[in-house]
Design a protein around this motif. Structure first.
Motif, PDB file in Angstrom:
ATOM      1  N   ALA A 101      23.820  30.271   6.080  1.00 11.99           N
ATOM      2  CA  ALA A 101      24.903  31.147   5.619  1.00 11.99           C
ATOM      3  C   ALA A 101      24.398  32.158   4.604  1.00 11.99           C
ATOM      4  O   ALA A 101      25.025  32.385   3.573  1.00 11.99           O
ATOM      5  N   SER A 104      21.221  31.454  -0.684  1.00  9.87           N
ATOM      6  CA  SER A 104      20.107  31.645  -1.614  1.00  9.87           C
ATOM      7  C   SER A 104      19.595  30.298  -2.090  1.00  9.87           C
ATOM      8  O   SER A 104      20.373  29.383  -2.345  1.00  9.87           O
ATOM      9  N   ARG A 109      21.098  23.830  -6.167  1.00  8.48           N
ATOM     10  CA  ARG A 109      21.365  23.416  -4.781  1.00  8.48           C
ATOM     11  C   ARG A 109      20.290  22.448  -4.273  1.00  8.48           C
ATOM     12  O   ARG A 109      20.576  21.573  -3.476  1.00  8.48           O
ATOM     13  N   THR A 153      25.989  32.644  -5.579  1.00  6.85           N
ATOM     14  CA  THR A 153      25.140  32.984  -6.721  1.00  6.85           C
ATOM     15  C   THR A 153      25.785  34.128  -7.522  1.00  6.85           C
ATOM     16  O   THR A 153      25.559  34.234  -8.727  1.00  6.85           O
ATOM     17  N   ASP A 190      25.616  40.322  -2.451  1.00  7.13           N
ATOM     18  CA  ASP A 190      24.266  40.411  -1.887  1.00  7.13           C
ATOM     19  C   ASP A 190      24.011  41.785  -1.230  1.00  7.13           C
ATOM     20  O   ASP A 190      24.930  42.405  -0.691  1.00  7.13           O
TER      21      ASP A 190
END
Ligand code: GLN
Length: 264
Positions: A101, A104, A109, A153, A190
């Motif tokens: 997906a 990042s 994570r 993020t 992004d």
């Protein structure tokens, strides 16, 4: 009689053990995936050009990559569309084979999932309206209302901006709508998705200075090394043959082609 009790106790122990093990997270190993004949990709189909809907189907760079992984394993690909912020937990509990997906890689994570090799580089950018006069660099975001997609993020970044109020949306396209209608002063998003949003919304502009450099990877359940190795092998092949770049070029106008998710 004693023997009978012992036998019953033994059977009960096995039954209970079975229930306990059955309740644990299952791991979608390569063997299991081949047995099932399908690879299940978890994604959030509102992140063009990495994933978007087109003609009722989920398409995008990540989908093109996932199709190659499935082909290399000789199984069919099933795509499940879900909220972005739920993907890591779903993978953790064995729902779906992998998450792809435009995700990042972050240290946080990594505590919950294992990441593949990096297959794309990205940056976070700030979007504002073309009538904005106060926000000229990322430093001007202090005390502003910032729109982000929940659990991304961008969310983490904006949350750290001094005095800022964060408005969280289910996806970046909704955050861009909020920017257009004046509900937020800026959106952090992004790079390639910002390109798509800008192409569809001429009244929005992007600040020159990026906020952060990031790398995208596919995530799997922790310790699922057979699948991770298979994914890395496909990714290496796609990177070295220039296929990922080809997928990027082919999907770059995803949002404009999409009939389901018009932004504008
Ligand atoms: N790259 C961002 C992140 O990983 C956003 C991903 C997305 O919205 N699909 O948080």
């Amino acid at each position: 009689m004693k023997k009978l009790f012992r036998a019953i106790a033994l059977v009960l122990t096995f039954v209970m053990l079975g229930i306990l093990l059955g309740g644990c997270a299952t791991t979608p190993t390569v063997d299991k995936i081949k047995e099932d004949g399908k690879l299940v990709m978890l994604t959030n189909a509102a992140f063009p050009p990495y994933e978007y809907t087109s003609g009722g189907e989920v398409a995008g760079i990540d989908v093109d990559i996932a199709k190659e992984i499935a082909a290399d394993l000789g199984v069919k690909l099933e795509i499940q569309d879900m909220p972005f912020e739920g993907i890591i937990n779903a993978i953790k509990s064995g729902k779906g084979s992998f998450g792809a997906a435009g995700m990042s890689i972050t240290e946080d994570r990594k505590k919950n999932v294992d990441f593949s090799i990096e297959y794309a580089q990205s940056k976070l950018f700030v979007l504002v309206t073309d009538t904005e006069t106060e926000i000229k660099t990322p430093d001007d975001l202090n005390d502003m209302t910032i729109g982000v997609q929940t659990g991304t993020t961008s969310d983490t970044y904006a949350t750290d901006v001094e005095g800022a109020q964060i408005s969280r949306y289910g996806n970046f396209l909704d955050a861009a709508q909020a920017l257009k209608s004046g509900k937020v002063r800026a959106v952090v998003v992004d790079e390639l998705t910002s390109n798509e949003i800008l192409a569809a919304n001429p009244e929005l502009v992007r600040l020159d200075e990026p906020l952060a450099d990031e790398g995208y990877a596919i995530c799997v359940q922790k310790g699922n090394t057979t699948l991770l190795d298979a994914i890395n092998a496909t990714l290496t092949r796609l990177i070295e043959s220039g296929k990922i770049q080809e997928f990027m070029d082919n999907n770059v106008t995803g949002l404009a082609e999409s009939s389901e998710e018009p932004v504008g």
